[in-house]
Design an enzyme around this catalytic site. Structure first.
Site, PDB file in Angstrom:
ATOM      1  N   SER A 275     -53.827  93.414 -68.408  1.00 15.80           N
ATOM      2  CA  SER A 275     -53.987  92.966 -69.790  1.00 15.80           C
ATOM      3  C   SER A 275     -55.456  92.907 -70.197  1.00 15.80           C
ATOM      4  O   SER A 275     -56.162  93.886 -70.031  1.00 15.80           O
ATOM      5  CB  SER A 275     -53.289  91.611 -69.933  1.00 15.80           C
ATOM      6  OG  SER A 275     -52.965  91.390 -71.267  1.00 15.80           O
ATOM      7  N   HIS A 416     -44.534  92.547 -70.161  1.00 16.98           N
ATOM      8  CA  HIS A 416     -45.970  92.451 -69.906  1.00 16.98           C
ATOM      9  C   HIS A 416     -46.209  91.554 -68.680  1.00 16.98           C
ATOM     10  O   HIS A 416     -46.038  90.335 -68.745  1.00 16.98           O
ATOM     11  CB  HIS A 416     -46.575  91.814 -71.163  1.00 16.98           C
ATOM     12  CG  HIS A 416     -48.060  91.774 -71.193  1.00 16.98           C
ATOM     13  ND1 HIS A 416     -48.835  92.899 -71.368  1.00 16.98           N
ATOM     14  CD2 HIS A 416     -48.931  90.732 -71.099  1.00 16.98           C
ATOM     15  CE1 HIS A 416     -50.112  92.556 -71.387  1.00 16.98           C
ATOM     16  NE2 HIS A 416     -50.198  91.237 -71.223  1.00 16.98           N
TER      17      HIS A 416
HETATM   18  C1  GTR Z   1     -53.045  89.320 -76.121  1.00 14.78           C
HETATM   19  C2  GTR Z   1     -54.009  90.333 -76.641  1.00 14.78           C
HETATM   20  C3  GTR Z   1     -53.911  91.572 -75.790  1.00 14.78           C
HETATM   21  C4  GTR Z   1     -53.910  91.281 -74.304  1.00 14.78           C
HETATM   22  C5  GTR Z   1     -53.214  89.990 -73.937  1.00 14.78           C
HETATM   23  C6  GTR Z   1     -53.568  89.383 -72.573  1.00 14.78           C
HETATM   24  O1  GTR Z   1     -52.977  88.184 -76.881  1.00 14.78           O
HETATM   25  O2  GTR Z   1     -53.687  90.610 -77.971  1.00 14.78           O
HETATM   26  O3  GTR Z   1     -54.935  92.479 -76.137  1.00 14.78           O
HETATM   27  O4  GTR Z   1     -55.181  91.299 -73.789  1.00 14.78           O
HETATM   28  O5  GTR Z   1     -53.468  88.982 -74.843  1.00 14.78           O
HETATM   29  O6  GTR Z   1     -54.666  89.542 -72.060  1.00 14.78           O
HETATM   30  O7  GTR Z   1     -52.714  88.677 -72.049  1.00 14.78           O
END
Ligand code: GTR
Length: 437
Positions: A275, A416
């Site tokens: 992420s 995710h």
């Molecule tokens: C979200 C963000 C993403 C990603 C994610 C994370 O809120 O929009 O770009 O980086 O966080 O790191 O968990």
């Protein structure tokens, strides 16, 4: 620089509510973002090898001209420039603890404090390193930052709790921006340590907030302020490094330590991140060629996903919610992506000819899995200069069907996250390239 906890309550409350506002903002945007492939737009990508007379048509031309040019564009427009070693001086590593029978005897675990003696206002970072006890070694080593600290990565009770600032997270038992005993092991599903040891790899990690707390004001208590001669103002100047740059710096300092360990292969380092830390791993890999394999997991916008595609998170959203991650110039491209001189396929190309792996998850539409795949596909011209095969397909593969040689890719089922499935692919990819068993 005052430590966070002595700051007036009002400032702490403000920082916390700013942070929550960013999260709420992102959640709202996630609901209204475009997820319709027919509406992504069809914008030509900047050509990886350059244009006109200056097209790089050999690996030598790539290395001498085009790669440095692209690298500079990423510094200027996206992540900012990382200070040079003479600006930070020597790094001191102190072994805080060593346990020879961690993970039920599978691993030797070291905890190491890395500090900058010339910049004592930076409190340093605690590296946690696991080295397999079984097998001949020396071992290749994964280097990956964590969101929750060493005690959240490991479930073992003798790993000290981080005392640093943490993002609010009820599920992970963060109370008043601090870890609690109940935070222990909350990230362990993303770190199958026993499986990694059995796979013949070492793994080193640090808590990204040790380098700099993850909020717009966080730099004041982190590395960036400690290294800045002029204090506040320089940090928001165009071209100055953002938090991703600082976190990536931390990964390279782990490499400094790891590459000197006799039980480890300094020439077989793998940088990996998930992420926002996947964006960080990519920028670390672009900057530091000691990372022989570079892996992005669900890195999305500002990472592997093409910014010119209007799908999921956009440049406008990310630069509004997380302005501190990037250099300030990057926000110029909010709703104006086509005028950015680079896109993420060129970030992937900066790894060439080193192997790079991009992992997506099908339910992680916010990160634009197809945009991540296409970045790998369009990085190919740089790999061609070295005769290295990339993805080997122009079609986004089906679920759980890894593809590619020097550019690897999979999209797995699920959300995710980092799963055992992801780790199995990462280890197989690294093994293939390092020719280990
Ligand atoms: C979200 C963000 C993403 C990603 C994610 C994370 O809120 O929009 O770009 O980086 O966080 O790191 O968990």
């Amino acid at each position: 620089m005052k430590p966070h906890r002595t700051r007036p309550l009002i400032l702490r409350v403000m920082t916390c509510s700013l942070f929550l506002a960013a999260d709420t903002f992102v959640e709202a945007q996630q609901k209204t973002a475009n997820y319709d492939e027919s509406k992504v737009g069809n914008h030509p990508l900047p050509p990886v090898l350059g244009e006109g007379n200056s097209i790089a048509n050999s690996s030598a031309a790539w290395e001498q001209n085009r790669r440095p040019e692209l690298f500079k564009l990423f510094e200027e427009h996206v992540y900012g420039q990382t200070p040079q070693p003479n600006q930070w001086g020597p790094v001191e590593f102190k072994i805080l603890a060593e346990k020879k029978d961690a993970l039920g005897g599978k691993a030797t675990r070291q905890l190491i404090l890395a500090t900058l003696p010339q910049h004592p206002s930076w409190k340093g970072m605690e590296i946690m390193l696991h080295i397999p006890n079984e097998g001949k070694g020396p071992f290749p080593c994964f280097i990956m930052p964590s969101f929750g600290g060493n005690h959240a990565v490991s479930t073992e009770p003798d790993v000290p709790l981080s005392t640093r600032w943490m993002r609010p997270n009820k599920e992970k038992n963060i109370v008043a921006n601090r870890a609690t005993e109940a935070t222990r092991g909350t990230e362990s599903s993303r770190w199958p340590l026993a499986m990694i040891m059995d796979g013949g790899f070492a793994v080193a990690t640090y808590y990204y907030g040790d380098v700099e707390p993850d909020h717009p004001d966080g730099w004041r208590e982190g590395l960036r302020a400690a290294l800045s001669k002029d204090g506040a103002d320089t940090n928001w100047q165009p071209g100055q490094w953002g938090a991703i740059g600082a976190w990536a710096w931390g990964l390279s300092r782990i490499a400094d330590y790891v590459e000197k360990q006799p039980r480890l292969r300094g020439d077989q380092l793998i940088v990996l991140g998930h992420s926002r830390l996947g964006k960080t791993a990519l920028w670390a890999g672009a900057q530091d060629k000691r990372f022989g394999v570079v892996i992005s997991n669900n890195s999305g916008e500002g990472g592997a996903a093409l910014m010119r595609r209007n799908f999921g998170e956009t440049t406008a959203v990310i630069t509004k919610a997380f302005p501190h991650w990037f250099t300030s110039t990057y926000s110029n491209y909010a709703n104006n992506e086509t005028s950015c001189p680079v896109d993420s396929h060129e970030l992937i190309a900066l790894m060439a000819p080193r192997p790079v792996y991009i992992a997506s998850a099908v339910e992680d539409t916010w990160a634009d899995p197809k945009g991540e795949f296409l970045a790998g596909l369009h990085a190919q011209p740089a790999y061609d200069l070295y005769g290295k095969k990339g993805l080997g397909t122009e079609t986004h593969p089906g679920l759980n069907q890894p593809v590619g040689e020097h550019i690897g890719y999979h999209i797995r089922s699920g959300k995710h996250d980092v799963t055992d499935y992801d780790w199995q692919q990462f280890m197989a990819f690294a093994r293939r390239h390092f020719k280990t068993n």
